[in-house]
Scaffold this motif. Structure first.
Motif, PDB file in Angstrom:
ATOM      1  N   THR A 396     -34.365  -2.221 -21.487  1.00 34.20           N
ATOM      2  CA  THR A 396     -34.368  -0.649 -20.755  1.00 34.20           C
ATOM      3  C   THR A 396     -35.222   0.182 -21.595  1.00 34.20           C
ATOM      4  OG1 THR A 396     -32.291   0.158 -22.192  1.00 34.20           O
ATOM      5  CG2 THR A 396     -31.947  -0.833 -20.104  1.00 34.20           C
ATOM      6  N   GLY A 397     -35.820  -0.278 -22.603  1.00 34.60           N
ATOM      7  CA  GLY A 397     -36.880   0.432 -23.375  1.00 34.60           C
ATOM      8  C   GLY A 397     -37.149  -0.021 -24.738  1.00 34.60           C
ATOM      9  N   THR A 398     -38.394   0.216 -25.347  1.00 35.30           N
ATOM     10  CA  THR A 398     -38.919  -0.084 -26.517  1.00 35.30           C
ATOM     11  C   THR A 398     -39.282   1.233 -27.405  1.00 35.30           C
ATOM     12  OG1 THR A 398     -41.134  -0.575 -26.008  1.00 35.30           O
ATOM     13  CG2 THR A 398     -39.401  -2.278 -26.098  1.00 35.30           C
ATOM     14  N   ASP A 399     -39.278   1.029 -28.616  1.00 34.18           N
ATOM     15  CA  ASP A 399     -39.301   2.244 -29.456  1.00 34.18           C
ATOM     16  C   ASP A 399     -40.414   1.662 -30.704  1.00 34.18           C
ATOM     17  OD1 ASP A 399     -39.602   4.216 -31.608  1.00 34.18           O
ATOM     18  OD2 ASP A 399     -38.004   5.198 -30.735  1.00 34.18           O
ATOM     19  N   LEU A 400     -41.559   2.054 -30.803  1.00 33.58           N
ATOM     20  CA  LEU A 400     -42.434   1.286 -31.929  1.00 33.58           C
ATOM     21  C   LEU A 400     -42.301   2.694 -32.991  1.00 33.58           C
ATOM     22  CD1 LEU A 400     -45.075  -0.060 -29.746  1.00 33.58           C
ATOM     23  CD2 LEU A 400     -42.927  -1.242 -30.515  1.00 33.58           C
ATOM     24  N   THR A 401     -41.781   3.527 -33.248  1.00 30.71           N
ATOM     25  CA  THR A 401     -41.676   4.436 -34.314  1.00 30.71           C
ATOM     26  C   THR A 401     -42.038   3.819 -35.796  1.00 30.71           C
ATOM     27  OG1 THR A 401     -40.372   6.029 -32.817  1.00 30.71           O
ATOM     28  CG2 THR A 401     -40.673   6.474 -35.468  1.00 30.71           C
ATOM     29  N   ASP A 402     -41.188   2.735 -35.552  1.00 31.92           N
ATOM     30  CA  ASP A 402     -41.418   2.119 -37.241  1.00 31.92           C
ATOM     31  C   ASP A 402     -40.586   0.650 -36.841  1.00 31.92           C
ATOM     32  OD1 ASP A 402     -41.218   1.288 -39.818  1.00 31.92           O
ATOM     33  OD2 ASP A 402     -40.379   3.097 -40.552  1.00 31.92           O
ATOM     34  N   GLY A 403     -41.396  -0.281 -36.650  1.00 31.12           N
ATOM     35  CA  GLY A 403     -41.058  -1.603 -36.224  1.00 31.12           C
ATOM     36  C   GLY A 403     -41.078  -1.723 -34.801  1.00 31.12           C
ATOM     37  N   LEU A 404     -39.916  -2.690 -34.527  1.00 28.70           N
ATOM     38  CA  LEU A 404     -39.740  -2.916 -32.884  1.00 28.70           C
ATOM     39  C   LEU A 404     -38.144  -2.488 -32.674  1.00 28.70           C
ATOM     40  CD1 LEU A 404     -40.626  -3.663 -30.252  1.00 28.70           C
ATOM     41  CD2 LEU A 404     -40.116  -6.049 -30.519  1.00 28.70           C
ATOM     42  N   ARG A 405     -37.858  -1.504 -31.930  1.00 29.59           N
ATOM     43  CA  ARG A 405     -36.583  -1.004 -31.523  1.00 29.59           C
ATOM     44  C   ARG A 405     -36.575  -1.360 -30.108  1.00 29.59           C
ATOM     45  NH1 ARG A 405     -32.349   1.793 -33.880  1.00 29.59           N
ATOM     46  NH2 ARG A 405     -31.129   3.233 -32.892  1.00 29.59           N
ATOM     47  N   VAL A 406     -35.548  -2.192 -29.712  1.00 21.89           N
ATOM     48  CA  VAL A 406     -35.490  -2.465 -28.345  1.00 21.89           C
ATOM     49  C   VAL A 406     -34.125  -2.056 -27.642  1.00 21.89           C
ATOM     50  CG1 VAL A 406     -35.735  -4.271 -26.672  1.00 21.89           C
ATOM     51  CG2 VAL A 406     -36.864  -4.266 -28.651  1.00 21.89           C
ATOM     52  N   SER A 407     -33.916  -1.269 -26.684  1.00 17.60           N
ATOM     53  CA  SER A 407     -32.810  -0.869 -25.989  1.00 17.60           C
ATOM     54  C   SER A 407     -32.389  -1.710 -24.766  1.00 17.60           C
ATOM     55  CB  SER A 407     -32.621   0.565 -25.514  1.00 17.60           C
ATOM     56  OG  SER A 407     -32.903   1.590 -26.750  1.00 17.60           O
ATOM     57  N   PHE A 408     -31.053  -2.139 -24.620  1.00 21.06           N
ATOM     58  CA  PHE A 408     -30.895  -3.066 -23.795  1.00 21.06           C
ATOM     59  C   PHE A 408     -29.442  -2.356 -22.771  1.00 21.06           C
ATOM     60  CE2 PHE A 408     -32.249  -5.386 -27.139  1.00 21.06           C
ATOM     61  CZ  PHE A 408     -33.059  -6.483 -26.695  1.00 21.06           C
ATOM     62  N   ASP A 409     -29.406  -3.095 -21.455  1.00 22.33           N
ATOM     63  CA  ASP A 409     -28.262  -2.451 -20.569  1.00 22.33           C
ATOM     64  C   ASP A 409     -26.965  -2.485 -21.588  1.00 22.33           C
ATOM     65  OD1 ASP A 409     -29.478  -2.162 -18.400  1.00 22.33           O
ATOM     66  OD2 ASP A 409     -29.091  -4.025 -17.652  1.00 22.33           O
ATOM     67  N   GLY A 410     -26.113  -1.685 -21.191  1.00 19.45           N
ATOM     68  CA  GLY A 410     -24.919  -1.654 -22.041  1.00 19.45           C
ATOM     69  C   GLY A 410     -24.910  -0.714 -23.312  1.00 19.45           C
ATOM     70  N   ASP A 411     -26.004   0.086 -23.409  1.00 15.53           N
ATOM     71  CA  ASP A 411     -26.208   0.728 -24.691  1.00 15.53           C
ATOM     72  C   ASP A 411     -26.341   0.119 -25.876  1.00 15.53           C
ATOM     73  OD1 ASP A 411     -26.733   3.038 -22.988  1.00 15.53           O
ATOM     74  OD2 ASP A 411     -24.453   3.518 -22.941  1.00 15.53           O
ATOM     75  N   GLU A 412     -26.738  -1.250 -25.898  1.00 17.95           N
ATOM     76  CA  GLU A 412     -27.077  -1.866 -27.203  1.00 17.95           C
ATOM     77  C   GLU A 412     -28.310  -1.771 -27.528  1.00 17.95           C
ATOM     78  OE1 GLU A 412     -23.355  -5.042 -26.489  1.00 17.95           O
ATOM     79  OE2 GLU A 412     -25.407  -5.841 -26.340  1.00 17.95           O
ATOM     80  N   ILE A 413     -28.676  -1.802 -28.845  1.00 23.21           N
ATOM     81  CA  ILE A 413     -30.013  -1.875 -29.587  1.00 23.21           C
ATOM     82  C   ILE A 413     -30.182  -2.592 -30.599  1.00 23.21           C
ATOM     83  CG2 ILE A 413     -31.379  -0.118 -30.615  1.00 23.21           C
ATOM     84  CD1 ILE A 413     -29.793   2.324 -29.599  1.00 23.21           C
ATOM     85  N   VAL A 414     -31.170  -3.488 -30.795  1.00 19.24           N
ATOM     86  CA  VAL A 414     -31.522  -4.279 -31.788  1.00 19.24           C
ATOM     87  C   VAL A 414     -32.895  -3.876 -32.264  1.00 19.24           C
ATOM     88  CG1 VAL A 414     -32.026  -6.443 -32.150  1.00 19.24           C
ATOM     89  CG2 VAL A 414     -30.459  -6.140 -30.785  1.00 19.24           C
ATOM     90  N   HIS A 415     -33.017  -3.459 -33.633  1.00 21.93           N
ATOM     91  CA  HIS A 415     -34.245  -3.149 -34.293  1.00 21.93           C
ATOM     92  C   HIS A 415     -34.668  -3.725 -35.278  1.00 21.93           C
ATOM     93  CE1 HIS A 415     -35.906   0.769 -36.619  1.00 21.93           C
ATOM     94  NE2 HIS A 415     -37.028  -0.025 -36.386  1.00 21.93           N
ATOM     95  N   LEU A 416     -36.011  -4.288 -35.296  1.00 21.57           N
ATOM     96  CA  LEU A 416     -36.489  -5.419 -36.101  1.00 21.57           C
ATOM     97  C   LEU A 416     -37.683  -4.771 -37.166  1.00 21.57           C
ATOM     98  CD1 LEU A 416     -36.983  -8.390 -33.883  1.00 21.57           C
ATOM     99  CD2 LEU A 416     -35.102  -7.860 -35.169  1.00 21.57           C
ATOM    100  N   ARG A 417     -37.497  -4.751 -38.252  1.00 26.34           N
ATOM    101  CA  ARG A 417     -38.521  -3.991 -39.046  1.00 26.34           C
ATOM    102  C   ARG A 417     -38.687  -4.841 -40.518  1.00 26.34           C
ATOM    103  NH1 ARG A 417     -37.814  -0.454 -43.640  1.00 26.34           N
ATOM    104  NH2 ARG A 417     -39.809   0.791 -43.766  1.00 26.34           N
ATOM    105  N   PRO A 418     -39.927  -5.194 -40.917  1.00 21.71           N
ATOM    106  CA  PRO A 418     -40.252  -5.818 -42.217  1.00 21.71           C
ATOM    107  C   PRO A 418     -40.399  -4.548 -43.230  1.00 21.71           C
ATOM    108  CG  PRO A 418     -42.441  -5.528 -40.922  1.00 21.71           C
ATOM    109  CD  PRO A 418     -41.134  -5.091 -39.978  1.00 21.71           C
ATOM    110  N   SER A 419     -40.006  -4.838 -44.434  1.00 26.21           N
ATOM    111  CA  SER A 419     -40.040  -4.107 -45.627  1.00 26.21           C
ATOM    112  C   SER A 419     -41.597  -3.698 -45.827  1.00 26.21           C
ATOM    113  CB  SER A 419     -39.444  -4.542 -46.822  1.00 26.21           C
ATOM    114  OG  SER A 419     -39.550  -3.782 -47.720  1.00 26.21           O
TER     115      SER A 419
END
Length: 453
Positions: A396-419
């Motif tokens: 349902t959306g992506t946020d590139l503020t820091d890494g890759l943060r992806v939103s999905f149906d059901g209000d679930e979020i997965v955020h991937l970020r390297p140190s």
């Protein structure tokens, strides 16, 4: 990986943090930034820290700058002392990373260095030694740090509670006991270690979680508290041993202090958005970005916090003066004291928040360059993302503020970020239950392992 300067200061392998390299960075900091006429030097409990602190001290006195040696001390206690004196500071610590690594954190008289300061420091590397001399004095930063919280919350704020203190190799291990007892609780010291243990408050392993739960049951504890190595990040459990995440401690602390404006990274729990604060500003991950956002709200009742639990106080509460650097004691004490004042358990206080749950973990041994290439592919190719996130739901959306943060149906979020300065790849997740958040992190870290080897 060669030592690298980033949002948490300089970090690298101990074998590569030579006295010459440490001196070079110290000179670059002290010659390019305001020092207030002196520098405070602190260290954590890693075996390599005294040697590195000595190199910092020698480089400073070589420039003719007086040094105040604090010795082993929490990073926020060092900052409180140096900022109170109007002088710069250098903390020798690798924070939560393994003992074969270490680093330097730099502080101006007014607080942490900014991204602009970082650029000035790196631009000043290579300056020649001066051959001067200056006095060195010793200072104990612990009493003022303990008194800060004992005086602010009162000597019966935690009366009747029994609190476990997971001491391990935290540089605050004795200070935590002192504060708990100063606030009227009974402290139960646990698992003190002579060897450095790299506790990461954002990625607590299952064995440690089980140990925390066993301690609560065996000792009848109301909570367990701990920190990472340099004590700028808290770890807190409820009476069952369940960890209360840093981005839950943050808004609870903000409420207890009467804050109105919240500055927090994009990775933090979205429950804060439904808690009635006047404004919530989202930033990149790292205290310099949080502080930069707080600076735009000068004069307001502003605080900042990170998902790792580090809390930054940006206004005078009437009981506490501002301390705009990551602190571990305040987000331990404030929620516990708030719950006690209401006659509630910590778990009951947490349950008053909107029902959003986060989880986080990491893969070690993944170089940032490898992680960045992977994220670039994921960012540019929606079909690549769909394949990687299969089974989660429609994007349902992506946020590139820091890494890759992806939103999905059901209000679930997965955020991937390297140190940015350690060979780690982190995964954050948010869902409507703690078990589902953990499932999302586990599943996507397993996929990352398969993708990145």
């Amino acid at each position: 990986m060669a030592p690298k300067f980033g949002t948490s200061g300089l970090r690298g392998l101990v074998t590569e943090l030579t006295d010459e390299l440490v001196a070079d960075y110290t000179r670059a900091f002290l010659t390019s930034c305001d020092t207030g006429g002196g520098v405070y030097v602190g260290e954590d409990l890693r075996a390599s820290s005294p040697r590195i602190a000595a190199a910092v001290t020698a480089a400073a006195t070589d420039l003719g700058l007086p040094v105040t040696r604090v010795g082993p001390a929490p990073t926020p206690a060092l900052a409180l002392a140096s900022m109170g004196a109007g002088q710069a500071a250098v903390m020798v610590t690798g924070s939560h990373i393994p003992a074969d690594r270490n680093g330097l954190k730099f502080y101006l008289p007014g607080g942490e260095v900014s991204k602009d300061d970082e650029a000035r420091i790196t631009g000043a590397l290579g300056a020649a030694p001066q051959g001067g001399s200056a006095p060195v004095q010793d200072h104990d930063a612990a009493p003022a740090y303990v008194a800060r919280y004992a005086d602010a919350f009162g000597h019966d704020a935690l009366a009747g509670l029994t609190i476990g203190v997971y001491q391990h190799s935290s540089v605050a291990r004795d200070i935590m006991v002192a504060v708990v007892e100063a606030l009227g609780a009974t402290a139960v010291p646990l698992a003190r270690s002579d060897e450095f243990i790299p506790v990461d408050t954002e990625a607590v392993d299952p064995d440690t979680r089980a140990m925390l739960a066993d301690w609560c049951a065996d000792h009848g504890l109301d909570a367990v508290i701990s920190t990472d190595g340099d004590a700028d990040r808290p770890m807190v459990t409820d009476a069952t041993g369940r960890i209360v995440p840093g981005d839950v401690l943050g808004p609870l602390t903000a409420k207890a202090l009467g804050a109105q404006v919240i500055c927090t990274p994009v990775s933090s729990n979205t429950a804060v958005d439904g808690m009635g604060f006047a404004r919530v500003d989202r930033t990149r991950i790292g205290s310099p970005f949080v502080i930069a956002a707080m600076d735009t709200h000068a004069g307001e009742k502003v605080v900042g916090y990170e998902a790792n639990g580090g809390f930054l106080l940006g206004f005078d509460t009437g009981r506490l003066s501002p301390l705009a650097t990551r602190d571990s004691l305040l987000p331990m004490v404030a929620p516990l004291a708030s719950a006690a004042a209401k006659g509630m358990s910590l778990a009951d206080l947490v349950a008053t928040m909107p029902r959003r749950f986060t989880a986080a973990d990491r893969i070690a041994g993944i170089e940032p360059e490898t992680s960045q290439r992977f994220l670039a592919e994921m960012t540019d190719d929606p079909s690549r993302r769909a394949a990687f996130f299969t089974g989660v739901g429609a994007e349902t959306g992506t946020d590139l503020t820091d890494g890759l943060r992806v939103s999905f149906d059901g209000d679930e979020i997965v955020h991937l970020r390297p140190s940015g300065n350690a060979p780690e790849f982190r995964c954050y997740a948010e869902a409507s239950s703690p078990d589902r958040a953990e499932e999302l992190v586990t599943a996507h870290l397993d996929r990352l392992k398969q993708e990145l080897g």
